[in-house]
Design an enzyme around this catalytic site. Structure first.
Site, PDB file in Angstrom:
ATOM      1  N   GLU A   1       0.877  -1.163   0.000  1.00 59.13           N
ATOM      2  CA  GLU A   1       0.000   0.000   0.000  1.00 59.13           C
ATOM      3  C   GLU A   1       0.917   1.217   0.000  1.00 59.13           C
ATOM      4  O   GLU A   1       1.680   1.436   0.939  1.00 59.13           O
ATOM      5  CB  GLU A   1      -0.857  -0.050   1.269  1.00 59.13           C
ATOM      6  CG  GLU A   1      -2.018   0.880   1.264  1.00 59.13           C
ATOM      7  CD  GLU A   1      -2.789   0.782   2.582  1.00 59.13           C
ATOM      8  OE1 GLU A   1      -3.018  -0.335   3.078  1.00 59.13           O
ATOM      9  OE2 GLU A   1      -3.112   1.842   3.124  1.00 59.13           O
TER      10      GLU A   1
ATOM     11  N   ASP B   1      -4.634  10.968   9.463  1.00 63.67           N
ATOM     12  CA  ASP B   1      -3.388  10.352   9.909  1.00 63.67           C
ATOM     13  C   ASP B   1      -2.855  10.949  11.196  1.00 63.67           C
ATOM     14  O   ASP B   1      -2.958  12.149  11.442  1.00 63.67           O
ATOM     15  CB  ASP B   1      -2.326  10.476   8.809  1.00 63.67           C
ATOM     16  CG  ASP B   1      -2.599   9.521   7.667  1.00 63.67           C
ATOM     17  OD1 ASP B   1      -2.569   8.299   7.927  1.00 63.67           O
ATOM     18  OD2 ASP B   1      -2.885   9.975   6.545  1.00 63.67           O
TER      19      ASP B   1
END
Ligand code: PLP
Lengths: 259, 405
Positions: free
Chosen positions: A42, A53
């Site tokens: 990924e 995040d």
């Protein structure tokens, strides 16, 4: 059979490894993940505003953009990876704006040319997915959707409906790199999701250690590890590949022997 | 894009929260159920006379509404053109229009049973307003503020702390409003079960742009009635500064279907529109997706968000509420931009002609008013939103004027 479906059709759980593109020597770092036993790569597309995040991946985004990484660079990293690893599935993960800047069709076709198998877009929920998802599907790329602990049974069909390749179950209501969810909650949610879809379910967010990965591997089709790997890149710079290989092997070992 | 003019400009957004191509709900899946919930609760509140009554009561007795409509006689004389009128929202409790929205949102939060409030702030006005309503209703409150803004708006930081809020300086990015909003969204995602996010401008995922506009529309509704009352007609031109666009929409929205009322939104041109040191998303940006909505953004060719600049912390945001993006494309509202220096001149002009120290944000509107008034006949009427007072800005202004305090 696509590269993604092959990775998830093995008799064991797949290990999905995340790194941010353009943070350090990405080619060498990705190779180390594959050598360590990653089943799916990924690759994070850096963005100035990575809202979902935590600090580790935020900083990786900042380092990558600070080093001048462009969308063309991300696509080049993907293309070269595909050249070196014809069989390892590669998924791009990122935020909507860089993906739609030149138009969803442009992005889908550029990603296809780069050998990308799937795309995860954090901030396009099913309700807004009338351009990017169709463009990706048209280009033969799997749009991979996210389900979360807050996705109730009423919403689940809409989320699952447009997802291809696999479904990414975000185990914690929160940002990346935080504490892991209780395994009981992960298990209950994965079986809930599996009742409404046949596509594989990979679990991520908060998975750091081989022990955690092994535990999740018993109940899911895939385990995603991100922040722990990204932190190794930050800490070890040019020496990161050895460290990444080491952690990935341990994770892979734990996942392979889980069931 | 539709070519024909709609017969009303006041029926947006559609049921998916879209203003034409703009707006929407571009959020992580974790937040989706929450914003859907919020929308349901907002619809219920809209239909509940008790909610409206409590909102009106607080605006009257706590905020001090209606705010006056004021004819700026000496400024008008100095400019030598159109009559200049001000909607005096700087006289509100806490010194800006931001409190109108905060009252509405905290009532919603309590309806939803939320027990913790978070907010982002740029100039600190929205942070102060949020901390104020949290103190008033006894809810704990965390305010995210860019580290750079903490520095340039230190009086407001102290105010928030006095009011019992926790102020968290945000160091990611360039440490301004955009970064504070990212941090607010991160907090929200991690605390969805008990936390309500009071967004400070008419942006973010649906239904925020709509509900912030609705709560702020009290400005335009009052102004419309006050104008009729005072001069028996509507103004020829409305002017307001634009950061995310809430004070401007609050003034404009009730007038959108009055064809003879022109409207001018004023963005921050910083050091000038020709470079990249400005915060004019509509005039210098392109459509994209950030912070939950599709709208005009300052961004590069790869879709990375660029950091603008404005002397005014409240205008220093690379996005803009989606309804403005739509109004711009429809041509209903005209948009212009004013530099730091022009805003500073206007700031001083208002101090000396009217005895009013404006915030740097509406100083941008005043600069645009000064230009337009001179070009308009003396019997025409401009109404500008004086959306904040300048106490918070005196340090910034002193620094820019080279004055030691
Ligand atoms: C006094 C004042 N005016 C204007 C603004 C800009 O916001 P908006 O465009 O939403 O009115 C701010 C933001 O902090 C402000 O404090």
């Amino acid at each position: 059979m696509t590269r993604l479906s092959a990775a998830f059709s093995k008799s064991r759980t797949a290990l999905v490894c995340f790194l941010t593109a353009g943070d350090g020597d990405t080619a060498a770092n990705l190779d180390a993940l594959v050598e360590g036993g990653a089943d799916v790569i990924e690759l994070g597309m850096p963005f100035t505003d990575p809202m979902a995040d935590g600090p580790a991946i935020q900083k990786a985004n900042i380092r990558s953009l600070g080093a001048g990484t462009t969308t063309a660079d991300v696509l080049r990293i993907a293309t070269e990876f595909r050249g070196r690893h014809p069989d390892v599935p590669l998924v791009l993960m990122g935020y909507a704006n860089p993906m739609i800047r030149r138009g969803p069709e442009w992005f889908a076709s550029a990603a296809k040319d780069a050998g990308v198998d799937g795309v995860i877009c954090v901030d396009i929920p099913p309700e807004e997915d009338d351009a990017l998802g169709p463009a990706l599907r048209e280009a033969g790329i799997a749009p991979i959707r996210l389900a979360t602990p807050t996705t109730d049974d009423k919403r689940l069909p809409a989320v699952v409906d447009g997802s291809e390749g696999f479904l990414y179950y975000v185990a914690v209501a929160g940002i990346t790199g935080m504490q892991q969810a209780a395994i009981e909650s992960i298990e209950a949610n994965v079986s809930r999701i599996k009742r409404s879809t046949d596509i594989p379910v990979a679990v991520g967010f908060g998975v750091r250690t081989p022990e955690q990965a092994g535990e999740i591997a018993r109940v899911a089709d895939g385990v995603v590890v991100g922040s722990a790997l990204v932190e190794l890149v930050a800490e070890h710079g040019a020496n990161a590949p050895a460290k990444l290989r080491e952690l990935t092997s341990a994770l892979s070992q734990a996942v392979r022997t889980a069931r | 894009m539709t070519e024909s003019k709609p017969n009303t400009f006041r029926n947006q957004p559609d049921d998916r929260g879209h203003f034409g191509d703009y707006g929407g709900r571009y959020v992580a899946e974790t937040l989706m159920p929450l914003v859907l919930d919020l929308e349901r609760e907002y619809r219920a509140a809209q239909a509940d006379p008790a909610f409206q009554a409590q909102f009106d009561d607080l605006l009257e007795h706590y905020v001090g509404r209606p705010s006056p409509l004021y004819f700026a006689e000496r400024l008008t004389e100095a400019l030598g053109g159109a009559q200049v009128w001000f909607k005096r929202d700087e006289l509100n409790h806490t010194g800006a229009h931001k409190i109108n929205n905060c009252i509405g949102q905290i009532l919603l939060a309590m309806r939803m049973g939320k027990t913790r409030i978070i907010a982002e702030t740029g100039a600190g006005q929205h942070g102060v307003a949020t901390a104020t309503v949290c103190a008033r209703f006894g809810l704990p409150c965390v305010i995210y503020m860019g580290a750079e803004d903490v520095r340039r708006q230190s009086p407001n930081v102290f105010r928030m702390k006095l009011l019992g809020a926790e102020v968290v300086p945000v160091t990611s990015g360039r440490g301004t409003l955009k970064d504070a909003m990212n941090e607010g969204l991160r907090d929200w995602v991690a605390n969805v079960h008990d936390t309500f996010y009071i967004i400070g401008t008419a942006a973010g995922p649906h239904p925020y742009p709509e509900l912030v506009r609705d709560f702020q529309s009290v400005i335009g509704k009052e102004a419309r009635a006050q104008m009729q009352d005072r001069i028996g007609r509507l103004p020829d031109l409305l002017v307001a500064a634009i950061g995310g666009g809430s004070n401007a929409l609050g003034l404009f929205h009730p007038f959108l279907d009055d064809p003879d009322v022109k409207m001018l939104g004023v963005e921050a041109a910083g050091y000038g529109l020709d470079g990249d040191q400005h915060a004019a998303s509509l005039l210098g940006g392109f459509p994209g997706v950030l912070h939950g909505n599709k709208t005009y953004l300052l961004q590069d060719e790869d879709g990375q968000i660029t950091e603008g600049h404005s002397i005014s912390a409240g205008l220093d945001y690379p996005g803009i509420g989606p309804e403005h993006a739509w109004l711009k494309d429809m041509g209903r509202v005209e948009y212009t931009a004013v530099t730091d220096d022009e805003a500073l001149d206007a700031f001083q002009l208002l101090c000396r002609t009217e005895g009013i120290i404006p915030a740097l944000e509406p100083s941008h509107a005043i600069a645009a008013v000064a230009k337009r008034a001179k070009e308009m006949p003396k019997d025409s009427v401009i109404l500008a939103n004086l959306c904040g007072r300048g106490d918070k800005d005196i340090f910034t202004v002193a620094e820019r004027l080279g004055v030691e305090m």
